[in-house]
Design a protein around this motif. Structure first.
Motif, PDB file in Angstrom:
ATOM      1  N   SER A 214      57.186  83.820  46.613  1.00  0.00           N
ATOM      2  CA  SER A 214      56.991  85.281  46.658  1.00  0.00           C
ATOM      3  C   SER A 214      57.325  85.812  48.042  1.00  0.00           C
ATOM      4  CB  SER A 214      55.527  85.635  46.357  1.00  0.00           C
ATOM      5  OG  SER A 214      55.156  85.176  45.097  1.00  0.00           O
ATOM      6  N   GLY A 215      56.842  85.109  49.060  1.00  0.00           N
ATOM      7  CA  GLY A 215      57.097  85.536  50.434  1.00  0.00           C
ATOM      8  C   GLY A 215      58.577  85.520  50.759  1.00  0.00           C
ATOM      9  N   LEU A 216      59.281  84.503  50.286  1.00  0.00           N
ATOM     10  CA  LEU A 216      60.728  84.412  50.558  1.00  0.00           C
ATOM     11  C   LEU A 216      61.469  85.590  49.933  1.00  0.00           C
ATOM     12  CD1 LEU A 216      61.133  80.559  50.142  1.00  0.00           C
ATOM     13  CD2 LEU A 216      61.508  81.860  52.260  1.00  0.00           C
ATOM     14  N   VAL A 217      61.052  85.992  48.736  1.00  0.00           N
ATOM     15  CA  VAL A 217      61.665  87.152  48.087  1.00  0.00           C
ATOM     16  C   VAL A 217      61.350  88.429  48.882  1.00  0.00           C
ATOM     17  CG1 VAL A 217      61.325  88.693  46.095  1.00  0.00           C
ATOM     18  CG2 VAL A 217      61.919  86.284  45.740  1.00  0.00           C
ATOM     19  N   LEU A 218      60.094  88.602  49.255  1.00  0.00           N
ATOM     20  CA  LEU A 218      59.708  89.824  49.979  1.00  0.00           C
ATOM     21  C   LEU A 218      60.408  89.885  51.338  1.00  0.00           C
ATOM     22  CD1 LEU A 218      55.901  89.761  49.064  1.00  0.00           C
ATOM     23  CD2 LEU A 218      57.611  91.389  48.207  1.00  0.00           C
ATOM     24  N   LEU A 219      60.582  88.713  51.946  1.00  0.00           N
ATOM     25  CA  LEU A 219      61.259  88.642  53.250  1.00  0.00           C
ATOM     26  C   LEU A 219      62.762  88.882  53.092  1.00  0.00           C
ATOM     27  CD1 LEU A 219      60.909  88.076  56.256  1.00  0.00           C
ATOM     28  CD2 LEU A 219      61.006  85.615  55.757  1.00  0.00           C
ATOM     29  N   ALA A 220      63.380  88.219  52.111  1.00  0.00           N
ATOM     30  CA  ALA A 220      64.832  88.333  51.913  1.00  0.00           C
ATOM     31  C   ALA A 220      65.244  89.768  51.617  1.00  0.00           C
ATOM     32  CB  ALA A 220      65.278  87.414  50.768  1.00  0.00           C
ATOM     33  N   PHE A 221      64.378  90.497  50.874  1.00  0.00           N
ATOM     34  CA  PHE A 221      64.710  91.881  50.526  1.00  0.00           C
ATOM     35  C   PHE A 221      63.964  92.875  51.416  1.00  0.00           C
ATOM     36  CE2 PHE A 221      65.830  89.403  46.796  1.00  0.00           C
ATOM     37  CZ  PHE A 221      67.074  89.929  46.470  1.00  0.00           C
ATOM     38  N   GLY A 222      63.301  92.367  52.454  1.00  0.00           N
ATOM     39  CA  GLY A 222      62.590  93.240  53.390  1.00  0.00           C
ATOM     40  C   GLY A 222      63.529  93.798  54.444  1.00  0.00           C
ATOM     41  N   ASP A 223      62.986  94.623  55.341  1.00  0.00           N
ATOM     42  CA  ASP A 223      63.901  95.243  56.310  1.00  0.00           C
ATOM     43  C   ASP A 223      64.240  94.276  57.454  1.00  0.00           C
ATOM     44  OD1 ASP A 223      61.917  95.484  58.299  1.00  0.00           O
ATOM     45  OD2 ASP A 223      61.276  97.419  57.505  1.00  0.00           O
TER      46      ASP A 223
ATOM     47  N   VAL B 260      60.882  92.766  42.477  1.00  0.00           N
ATOM     48  CA  VAL B 260      60.580  93.878  41.567  1.00  0.00           C
ATOM     49  C   VAL B 260      60.803  95.175  42.333  1.00  0.00           C
ATOM     50  CG1 VAL B 260      58.797  95.014  40.177  1.00  0.00           C
ATOM     51  CG2 VAL B 260      58.838  92.502  40.361  1.00  0.00           C
ATOM     52  N   ARG B 261      61.643  96.081  41.779  1.00  0.00           N
ATOM     53  CA  ARG B 261      61.971  97.335  42.453  1.00  0.00           C
ATOM     54  C   ARG B 261      61.217  98.511  41.844  1.00  0.00           C
ATOM     55  NH1 ARG B 261      66.695  96.392  45.565  1.00  0.00           N
ATOM     56  NH2 ARG B 261      67.548  94.350  45.047  1.00  0.00           N
ATOM     57  N   ASP B 262      60.866  99.469  42.687  1.00  0.00           N
ATOM     58  CA  ASP B 262      60.231 100.683  42.173  1.00  0.00           C
ATOM     59  C   ASP B 262      61.284 101.748  41.887  1.00  0.00           C
ATOM     60  OD1 ASP B 262      60.972 101.875  44.535  1.00  0.00           O
ATOM     61  OD2 ASP B 262      58.938 102.186  45.271  1.00  0.00           O
ATOM     62  N   GLU B 263      60.859 102.972  41.583  1.00  0.00           N
ATOM     63  CA  GLU B 263      61.801 104.011  41.144  1.00  0.00           C
ATOM     64  C   GLU B 263      62.819 104.367  42.213  1.00  0.00           C
ATOM     65  OE1 GLU B 263      58.757 104.480  42.003  1.00  0.00           O
ATOM     66  OE2 GLU B 263      58.429 106.433  42.947  1.00  0.00           O
ATOM     67  N   THR B 264      62.519 104.045  43.490  1.00  0.00           N
ATOM     68  CA  THR B 264      63.475 104.345  44.555  1.00  0.00           C
ATOM     69  C   THR B 264      64.490 103.206  44.739  1.00  0.00           C
ATOM     70  OG1 THR B 264      62.229 103.295  46.343  1.00  0.00           O
ATOM     71  CG2 THR B 264      61.633 105.574  45.793  1.00  0.00           C
ATOM     72  N   GLY B 265      64.320 102.109  44.004  1.00  0.00           N
ATOM     73  CA  GLY B 265      65.220 100.979  44.137  1.00  0.00           C
ATOM     74  C   GLY B 265      64.773  99.990  45.206  1.00  0.00           C
ATOM     75  N   GLN B 266      63.668 100.301  45.867  1.00  0.00           N
ATOM     76  CA  GLN B 266      63.164  99.410  46.920  1.00  0.00           C
ATOM     77  C   GLN B 266      62.385  98.247  46.296  1.00  0.00           C
ATOM     78  OE1 GLN B 266      60.637 101.511  49.702  1.00  0.00           O
ATOM     79  NE2 GLN B 266      60.985  99.899  51.197  1.00  0.00           N
ATOM     80  N   VAL B 267      62.501  97.056  46.884  1.00  0.00           N
ATOM     81  CA  VAL B 267      61.707  95.919  46.409  1.00  0.00           C
ATOM     82  C   VAL B 267      60.270  96.118  46.883  1.00  0.00           C
ATOM     83  CG1 VAL B 267      61.330  93.430  46.596  1.00  0.00           C
ATOM     84  CG2 VAL B 267      63.652  94.331  46.317  1.00  0.00           C
ATOM     85  N   VAL B 268      59.345  96.264  45.930  1.00  0.00           N
ATOM     86  CA  VAL B 268      57.945  96.538  46.273  1.00  0.00           C
ATOM     87  C   VAL B 268      57.035  95.361  45.955  1.00  0.00           C
ATOM     88  CG1 VAL B 268      58.045  99.046  46.130  1.00  0.00           C
ATOM     89  CG2 VAL B 268      57.631  97.709  44.048  1.00  0.00           C
ATOM     90  N   ALA B 269      57.564  94.377  45.214  1.00  0.00           N
ATOM     91  CA  ALA B 269      56.698  93.262  44.818  1.00  0.00           C
ATOM     92  C   ALA B 269      57.545  92.055  44.462  1.00  0.00           C
ATOM     93  CB  ALA B 269      55.840  93.668  43.617  1.00  0.00           C
ATOM     94  N   ALA B 270      56.897  90.901  44.370  1.00  0.00           N
ATOM     95  CA  ALA B 270      57.534  89.687  43.868  1.00  0.00           C
ATOM     96  C   ALA B 270      56.728  89.207  42.671  1.00  0.00           C
ATOM     97  CB  ALA B 270      57.575  88.613  44.948  1.00  0.00           C
ATOM     98  N   LEU B 271      57.437  88.904  41.595  1.00  0.00           N
ATOM     99  CA  LEU B 271      56.817  88.315  40.406  1.00  0.00           C
ATOM    100  C   LEU B 271      57.132  86.823  40.450  1.00  0.00           C
ATOM    101  CD1 LEU B 271      55.482  88.743  37.550  1.00  0.00           C
ATOM    102  CD2 LEU B 271      57.818  88.962  36.661  1.00  0.00           C
ATOM    103  N   SER B 272      56.126  85.978  40.277  1.00  0.00           N
ATOM    104  CA  SER B 272      56.384  84.544  40.454  1.00  0.00           C
ATOM    105  C   SER B 272      55.595  83.686  39.483  1.00  0.00           C
ATOM    106  CB  SER B 272      56.020  84.130  41.889  1.00  0.00           C
ATOM    107  OG  SER B 272      54.638  84.327  42.111  1.00  0.00           O
ATOM    108  N   VAL B 273      56.066  82.462  39.315  1.00  0.00           N
ATOM    109  CA  VAL B 273      55.290  81.442  38.609  1.00  0.00           C
ATOM    110  C   VAL B 273      55.212  80.202  39.495  1.00  0.00           C
ATOM    111  CG1 VAL B 273      55.813  82.198  36.244  1.00  0.00           C
ATOM    112  CG2 VAL B 273      57.336  80.586  37.390  1.00  0.00           C
TER     113      VAL B 273
END
Lengths: 250, 250
Positions: free
Chosen positions: A142-151, A207-220
């Motif tokens: 999850s962190g890798l996704v949030l980081l990769a798509f973070g600023d 996971v992107r919100d209505e603005t297209g920004q990544v706001v969350a990571a869905l994981s298993v």
């Protein structure tokens, strides 16, 4: 709010009091809270007394206090955490029912992955994640996704900080981490085999919100050597369902 | 904590600020918060500024603030709400999967039923319950269970208070409510047909912790004329599962 003699605001002191409660330390005496929050004993007793009067803390027996239901209610009922989580729940339940392993939703908070939800079945494998718990960005899928798509600033901050290993396989080299982040962006998902626990593999999608920004990571969290593909299929379906609920038209 | 000139503690003011956020009012300006909390504008701006600095509130744009993820995290991670909810989740998911209607967990808080969790499916019917929302004890099936198995003082307090109707079928007569509570105790469950919304029927059962005390109500919200028996079978199985997780050996 009024400042104490030591110069920190009362809000700071309140936060320091609340921070002494953790998933494994749910009840404490006022003296313990004072010691852990670095507050004089008299202040700690006064603050704890006021928090109990207002219902934000609850007295357990005559000596220990816990986080009050009233605080949970006030912090939850209008929160973004609840909104995101409610938007994600139907999709998360479906992923969990199909993959039958821990299914999680995380957001970026103070340079870490904060988990808003975790669904588990009786047969799910090992997992260290907790609801309202955190994991490092460089180690969890999850962190890798949030980081990769973070600023950019976030990425540079993490890449220039120590990258402590949680297992022998955690990426601790900034060059390797930069390569991994590029891979996550290009694949659209992160696989973290053995990064958090040697026995398990995390798989996460953005996971992107209505603005297209990544706001969350869905994981298993899978058993280490379980095939990743079936989980990816479900995660991508689940992610699209959550994005539709959030108003993303991608 | 330090008292303000008006004599209320800073903790009281903090609670008043947090109370202005509701499920339908998730973002407000400092001026709106001040007005709703009954605080002078200068105090409201100062308190909001401090809460933003500490992360307990988050700035939405340059004028509005929301409940912060940090506050949700601190209020949740060690909370009894989370513990109860996690103990109940596997059973709740099973009930929801079988009955396919809203499945809920509520506790008693300040003479109302406070909902810790609500699981819903795409086909579930009408329901006013929200996570971290409340319903009156005399009207909801969960509330009737919590009241029926609550202590004598609570019952007398509610029976001697106004019992406002939510629909034409809500019990508003204390004599009828006393009779209903006796029925709930004797049957071991509550059925509230049309008490909250004319179109639905709530069905709830008590959940006991390791001391044998009723600590929660497990409920489903059915369409008004759906048969109650299948739900009762699932609720009783679910309740026993939660009680085992909580350590009750009944």
């Amino acid at each position: 709010m009024a400042n104490s003699s030591s110069g920190d605001s009362v809000t700071d002191r309140l936060v320091r009091v609340l921070e002494t409660f953790t998933p494994t330390r749910t009840a404490q005496t006022a003296a313990e809270i004072g010691r852990r929050a670095g507050l004089p004993s008299s202040s700690a007793h006064r603050i704890v007394g006021e928090l109990v009067d207002s219902g934000l803390l609850e007295r357990d027996d005559d000596r220990r206090v816990r986080i009050g239901m009233r605080l949970w209610e006030l912090a939850t009922r209008s929160s973004q955490a609840l909104r995101l989580r409610q938007s994600a729940m139907p999709a998360m339940e479906r992923v969990q029912a199909r993959i039958r392993e821990h299914t999680q939703l995380a957001i970026l908070e103070q340079d870490e992955a904060l988990f808003l939800e975790r669904l588990s079945g009786p047969a799910s494998g090992s997992n260290v994640t907790r609801v309202a718990g955190r994991l490092p960005l460089h180690a969890s899928s999850s962190g890798l996704v949030l980081l990769a798509f973070g600023d950019h600033d976030l990425q540079e901050r993490i890449l220039s900080s120590p990258l402590p290993p949680l297992t022998r396989e955690t990426i601790t080299d900034p060059v390797a981490l930069r390569r991994k982040l590029a891979e996550v962006r290009s694949l659209g998902h992160a696989v973290a085999r053995g990064f958090i626990e040697a026995v398990s593999t995390g798989v996460a999608v953005p996971v992107r919100d209505e603005t297209g920004q990544v706001v969350a990571a869905l994981s298993v969290v899978l058993r280490r050597d379980a095939p990743v593909e079936p989980a990816l299929v479900e995660l991508h379906a689940g992610k699209r369902e959550i994005e539709r609920a959030l108003g993303f038209r991608g």
